[in-house]
Write a protein that holds these residues in place. Structure first.
Motif, PDB file in Angstrom:
ATOM      1  N   ILE A 189      10.169 -11.932  45.286  1.00  0.00           N
ATOM      2  CA  ILE A 189      10.663 -11.215  46.462  1.00  0.00           C
ATOM      3  C   ILE A 189       9.515 -10.510  47.172  1.00  0.00           C
ATOM      4  CG2 ILE A 189      12.036  -9.253  47.212  1.00  0.00           C
ATOM      5  CD1 ILE A 189      13.937 -11.268  46.566  1.00  0.00           C
ATOM      6  N   LEU A 216      11.922   0.908  52.602  1.00  0.00           N
ATOM      7  CA  LEU A 216      12.113  -0.541  52.659  1.00  0.00           C
ATOM      8  C   LEU A 216      11.920  -1.127  54.059  1.00  0.00           C
ATOM      9  CD1 LEU A 216      13.067  -2.471  50.390  1.00  0.00           C
ATOM     10  CD2 LEU A 216      15.315  -2.364  51.425  1.00  0.00           C
ATOM     11  N   LEU A 256      16.695   6.179  44.868  1.00  0.00           N
ATOM     12  CA  LEU A 256      17.267   5.180  45.772  1.00  0.00           C
ATOM     13  C   LEU A 256      17.070   5.524  47.232  1.00  0.00           C
ATOM     14  CD1 LEU A 256      20.533   3.803  44.301  1.00  0.00           C
ATOM     15  CD2 LEU A 256      18.628   2.558  45.287  1.00  0.00           C
ATOM     16  N   VAL A 257      17.391   6.771  47.600  1.00  0.00           N
ATOM     17  CA  VAL A 257      17.242   7.143  49.011  1.00  0.00           C
ATOM     18  C   VAL A 257      15.791   6.974  49.435  1.00  0.00           C
ATOM     19  CG1 VAL A 257      17.412   9.016  50.688  1.00  0.00           C
ATOM     20  CG2 VAL A 257      19.226   8.699  49.030  1.00  0.00           C
ATOM     21  N   ALA A 290      15.250  -8.063  50.785  1.00  0.00           N
ATOM     22  CA  ALA A 290      15.549  -7.700  49.413  1.00  0.00           C
ATOM     23  C   ALA A 290      17.041  -7.691  49.164  1.00  0.00           C
ATOM     24  CB  ALA A 290      14.986  -6.327  49.125  1.00  0.00           C
ATOM     25  N   GLY A 291      17.410  -7.935  47.927  1.00  0.00           N
ATOM     26  CA  GLY A 291      18.815  -7.910  47.569  1.00  0.00           C
ATOM     27  C   GLY A 291      19.338  -6.488  47.681  1.00  0.00           C
ATOM     28  N   MET A 294      11.239  -7.724  52.523  1.00  0.00           N
ATOM     29  CA  MET A 294      12.207  -7.265  53.509  1.00  0.00           C
ATOM     30  C   MET A 294      13.598  -7.794  53.241  1.00  0.00           C
ATOM     31  SD  MET A 294      11.691  -5.050  55.549  1.00  0.00           S
ATOM     32  CE  MET A 294      13.275  -5.318  56.350  1.00  0.00           C
ATOM     33  N   ALA A 337      22.930  -1.383  44.718  1.00  0.00           N
ATOM     34  CA  ALA A 337      22.204  -0.178  45.096  1.00  0.00           C
ATOM     35  C   ALA A 337      22.930   0.585  46.200  1.00  0.00           C
ATOM     36  CB  ALA A 337      20.800  -0.528  45.554  1.00  0.00           C
ATOM     37  N   ARG A 365      14.575  -1.515  43.656  1.00  0.00           N
ATOM     38  CA  ARG A 365      16.014  -1.792  43.759  1.00  0.00           C
ATOM     39  C   ARG A 365      16.414  -2.936  42.847  1.00  0.00           C
ATOM     40  NH1 ARG A 365      18.159  -1.559  49.838  1.00  0.00           N
ATOM     41  NH2 ARG A 365      20.132  -1.259  48.803  1.00  0.00           N
ATOM     42  N   VAL A 393      14.999   3.100  49.552  1.00  0.00           N
ATOM     43  CA  VAL A 393      15.691   2.430  50.658  1.00  0.00           C
ATOM     44  C   VAL A 393      15.067   2.846  51.985  1.00  0.00           C
ATOM     45  CG1 VAL A 393      17.856   2.287  51.930  1.00  0.00           C
ATOM     46  CG2 VAL A 393      17.862   2.100  49.464  1.00  0.00           C
ATOM     47  N   SER A 394      14.682   4.116  52.082  1.00  0.00           N
ATOM     48  CA  SER A 394      14.062   4.572  53.322  1.00  0.00           C
ATOM     49  C   SER A 394      12.768   3.825  53.595  1.00  0.00           C
ATOM     50  CB  SER A 394      13.759   6.061  53.251  1.00  0.00           C
ATOM     51  OG  SER A 394      14.903   6.764  52.864  1.00  0.00           O
ATOM     52  N   ALA A 437      11.766  -2.608  47.698  1.00  0.00           N
ATOM     53  CA  ALA A 437      12.526  -3.800  47.320  1.00  0.00           C
ATOM     54  C   ALA A 437      12.477  -4.018  45.818  1.00  0.00           C
ATOM     55  CB  ALA A 437      11.965  -5.015  48.054  1.00  0.00           C
ATOM     56  N   VAL A 442      25.349   3.849  45.957  1.00  0.00           N
ATOM     57  CA  VAL A 442      24.944   5.187  45.565  1.00  0.00           C
ATOM     58  C   VAL A 442      24.700   6.072  46.782  1.00  0.00           C
ATOM     59  CG1 VAL A 442      23.197   6.522  44.358  1.00  0.00           C
ATOM     60  CG2 VAL A 442      24.042   4.418  43.374  1.00  0.00           C
ATOM     61  N   ILE A 443      24.245   5.420  47.877  1.00  0.00           N
ATOM     62  CA  ILE A 443      23.950   6.224  49.062  1.00  0.00           C
ATOM     63  C   ILE A 443      25.229   6.410  49.851  1.00  0.00           C
ATOM     64  CG2 ILE A 443      22.448   6.415  51.067  1.00  0.00           C
ATOM     65  CD1 ILE A 443      20.656   4.441  49.673  1.00  0.00           C
ATOM     66  N   ASN A 469      17.936   1.905  58.763  1.00  0.00           N
ATOM     67  CA  ASN A 469      18.024   1.335  57.421  1.00  0.00           C
ATOM     68  C   ASN A 469      19.111   2.015  56.589  1.00  0.00           C
ATOM     69  OD1 ASN A 469      17.362  -0.072  55.186  1.00  0.00           O
ATOM     70  ND2 ASN A 469      15.247   0.590  55.082  1.00  0.00           N
ATOM     71  N   LEU A 470      19.073   3.365  56.547  1.00  0.00           N
ATOM     72  CA  LEU A 470      20.072   4.101  55.760  1.00  0.00           C
ATOM     73  C   LEU A 470      21.472   3.888  56.327  1.00  0.00           C
ATOM     74  CD1 LEU A 470      18.141   7.423  55.107  1.00  0.00           C
ATOM     75  CD2 LEU A 470      18.842   5.736  53.412  1.00  0.00           C
ATOM     76  N   VAL A 498      13.766   4.211  59.468  1.00  0.00           N
ATOM     77  CA  VAL A 498      14.398   4.817  58.290  1.00  0.00           C
ATOM     78  C   VAL A 498      15.880   5.087  58.552  1.00  0.00           C
ATOM     79  CG1 VAL A 498      14.480   6.858  56.831  1.00  0.00           C
ATOM     80  CG2 VAL A 498      12.287   5.816  57.357  1.00  0.00           C
ATOM     81  N   ASP A 521      18.695   9.101  40.004  1.00  0.00           N
ATOM     82  CA  ASP A 521      19.001   7.789  40.570  1.00  0.00           C
ATOM     83  C   ASP A 521      19.107   7.869  42.090  1.00  0.00           C
ATOM     84  OD1 ASP A 521      19.770   5.137  40.794  1.00  0.00           O
ATOM     85  OD2 ASP A 521      21.896   5.619  40.570  1.00  0.00           O
ATOM     86  N   ARG A 522      19.847   8.884  42.544  1.00  0.00           N
ATOM     87  CA  ARG A 522      20.075   8.996  43.985  1.00  0.00           C
ATOM     88  C   ARG A 522      18.784   9.277  44.744  1.00  0.00           C
ATOM     89  NH1 ARG A 522      25.170  12.219  46.119  1.00  0.00           N
ATOM     90  NH2 ARG A 522      26.103  10.518  44.967  1.00  0.00           N
ATOM     91  N   ARG A 556      16.305  -1.764  39.236  1.00  0.00           N
ATOM     92  CA  ARG A 556      17.411  -0.834  39.031  1.00  0.00           C
ATOM     93  C   ARG A 556      18.733  -1.582  38.850  1.00  0.00           C
ATOM     94  NH1 ARG A 556      21.641   0.586  41.557  1.00  0.00           N
ATOM     95  NH2 ARG A 556      22.622   2.580  41.083  1.00  0.00           N
TER      96      ARG A 556
END
Lengths: 278, 322
Positions: free
Chosen positions: B252, B147, B140-141, A3-4, A1, A8, B205, B144-145, B202, A11-12, A262-263, A259, B136-137, B208
């Protein structure tokens, strides 16, 4: 959780992702906070167990014959409320600790930071369970545990930011001018660290939502019959073979919320970082 | 020589951290107002009964003394009897810990190759053309979602789809009496998948970030100009440089997996140590909670140390020297 987020985040930056996330997060928050105003009694038995969808009970009933819609409308406030409270507490605590540790001499600050870091070694859920053993059946224990888990990271970020600012020329000038420390703190330091602190508190909120929801699932906090989305998932899983909606409704709401938050936090952290660099 | 000194300082630091954590664990469960006596004697016990239970449990003695006895016993592998049934806590832990380690190993076995693959595709994509950036995108999305979604939700939804709706997999993983969870490996699938989804975000990322750092570097451009291409470029030049951050995946992921295991084991009724901890908390079995928490803290610290050593050994910047 924890996490670094290095590299990243940037990009979003697609705007539509951010807007959709903002609308969803706002919608679920509104439902959670305002829901109880429109709902009936969440603990009242209104029918048989696990009845399917019908007109008076659009989401059916749960294993004790309680109206699922009423419980969904009541059960979000504790999840969202505890997460907001814990984040506020952790940000305040991290701000005080971080500014203090960032202002003292480097060696001493580093040593004290190590002590705070020890808390990071324990998996967050373990700390949550420990405090819940000490203070059983209390929402306060969940709030305190979540705040405690998120404070070290915030402290670290605030300390690093303060440390950078404390060595800046304009702070030296202010000091030479004879400004008091409170004045320097309020006029020079706090405005300079506001962006990273704000970004950080957003990311901690994500962790806080994750933990408060999990606490509900594990049966921590105010005990049944209080409605709680996390606990509803646990309560209604057994009946999923009979009717899916009592389990699915709180689960889907929580997934949408985690979600989108988070985003959103990720995007905001990125915007703040880029704004800060410009 | 350098390795030995490093190991010794790290081990000393580990012992110190564990000592602090043992105080946190003891204080968190014993000093707070939640009273173990009501848990054992029942809420309607008379004052005399309560006093008797208090003496029986040894709670009438001062906390520092009890802490020292507890930690002294722990050093000899004796964590005292649990409240429910009086079984030695150490027995409960040794019986269940293996199953949890098995679960964690299965997760890592999938997590490492998956996160390396996805992280490399995303990281290399970030530095190349339109299609690469698109990949990549998307990665990532998606990661991250995932996570921030709690394990009980991913697990619960997987359960609803595969066990309830499709009926392909068992909903609970109860091991046959005297048997092992491995007798029915199907039952491992859903718990492993639930833990994997969350830690994959996690981990991907991290990889990456490491790969993206290398991907834009003059060093890689030089290798490309020298005619190194395709898989060889990735295996020889990209991955070694990204391995440092990638080994962090192990560390991690650890907190997520240990914490997540409590949730996932509870959800699937998997016979592991996390499930035992959850029921110990629900039953207010303080010695059992303390013993399991101390064990999990120790396991976490050892795994962090191992991860750190591997990261240092693999880091090309130091050529394997610490």
């Amino acid at each position: 959780m924890n996490a670094g987020t290095t590299g990243a985040a940037k990009v979003i930056r697609a705007r539509w992702v951010l807007y959709t996330a903002a609308v969803l997060a706002g919608g679920v928050t509104a439902l959670a906070l305002l829901g109880p105003l429109f709902a009936g009694q969440p603990a009242e038995q209104v029918g048989g167990p696990y009845q399917g969808s019908s007109w008076p009970h659009p989401l059916g009933t749960d294993g004790l014959g309680r109206d699922v819609l009423d419980r969904v409308l009541h059960g979000g406030r504790v999840v969202v409320g505890l997460a907001v409270g814990a984040t506020a507490l952790a940000t305040a605590g991290g701000l005080v600790l971080g500014v203090a540790l960032g202002s003292v001499r480097h060696r001493a600050g580093e040593l004290l930071m190590r002590v705070v870091d020890v808390l990071l070694v324990l998996p967050p859920i373990l700390l949550l369970l420990l405090l819940a053993t000490g203070l059983p059946g209390s929402d306060l224990a969940v709030l305190l545990a979540v705040a405690l888990v998120t404070t070290p990271t915030t402290t670290r970020v605030v300390r690093a930011a303060t440390h950078r600012v404390a060595r800046a020329d304009y702070v030296d000038v202010a000091r030479a001018r004879g400004d008091g420390w409170w004045h320097i703190l309020r006029r020079d330091v706090l405005p300079a660290i506001a962006r990273p602190v704000l970004a950080e508190s957003g990311l901690r909120f994500v962790t806080a939502v994750y933990l408060t929801a999990t606490a509900g699932f594990l049966g921590l906090g105010q005990p049944a019959p209080a409605a709680n989305w996390g606990r509803m998932v646990a309560e209604n899983l057994d009946g999923a073979t009979l009717t899916m909606s009592p389990f699915l409704a709180p689960a889907v709401l929580l997934v949408l919320f985690t979600v989108s938050v988070n985003l959103l936090a990720d995007g905001i952290a990125d915007l703040l970082a880029r704004g800060g660099a410009a | 020589m350098i390795w030995r000194r490093l190991l010794l300082t790290r081990l000393a630091g580990m012992v110190a951290t564990l000592a602090v954590l043992s105080v946190v664990i003891f204080a968190g469960t014993e000093l707070l107002p939640g009273d173990a006596v009501s848990a054992v004697a029942g809420q309607h016990a008379s004052p005399a009964q309560r006093a008797e239970v208090r003496t029986q449990l040894g709670l009438d003695r001062p906390a520092p003394q009890r802490y020292l006895e507890w930690i002294g016993g722990a050093l000899h592998g004796d964590l005292g009897p649990s409240y429910t049934g009086g079984r030695p806590v150490t027995d409960v832990i040794t019986e269940r810990l293996g199953n949890s380690v098995l679960l964690a190993l299965a997760v890592y076995l999938l997590l490492i190759p998956l996160s390396l693959t996805l992280g490399t595709i995303a990281g290399l994509g970030s530095a190349s053309g339109r299609r690469g950036r698109r990949a990549d995108r998307v990665i990532l999305v998606a990661t991250v979602s995932m996570l921030g979604v709690p394990e009980f939700l991913t697990g619960g939804l997987l359960l609803a789809v595969f066990a309830v709706w499709l009926g392909w997999l068992p909903a609970v993983s109860i091991a046959p009496i005297g048997g092992s969870v491995l007798d029915d490996p199907q039952a491992l699938l859903l718990p492993v998948a639930s833990l994997l989804v969350v830690s994959l975000g996690a981990a991907t990322r991290l990889v990456r970030a490491g790969v993206a750092n290398v991907a834009g570097s003059p060093y890689l451009e030089a290798a490309r100009l020298a005619g190194v291409r395709g898989p060889k470029l990735v295996l020889r030049h990209v991955l070694p440089a990204a391995l440092g951050p990638a080994t962090q995946v192990i560390s991690i992921g650890l907190g997520t997996i240990v914490g997540g295991a409590v949730v996932v084991e509870t959800l699937f009724d998997y016979p592991g140590i996390g499930n035992e901890l959850q029921s110990a908390v629900a039953g207010r079995d303080v010695p059992l909670v303390q013993g399991i928490a101390l064990t999990l803290a120790a396991v976490t610290l050892v795994a962090l140390l191992l991860g750190d050593i591997v990261a240092r050994a693999l880091d090309p910047a130091t050529g394997g020297r610490p």
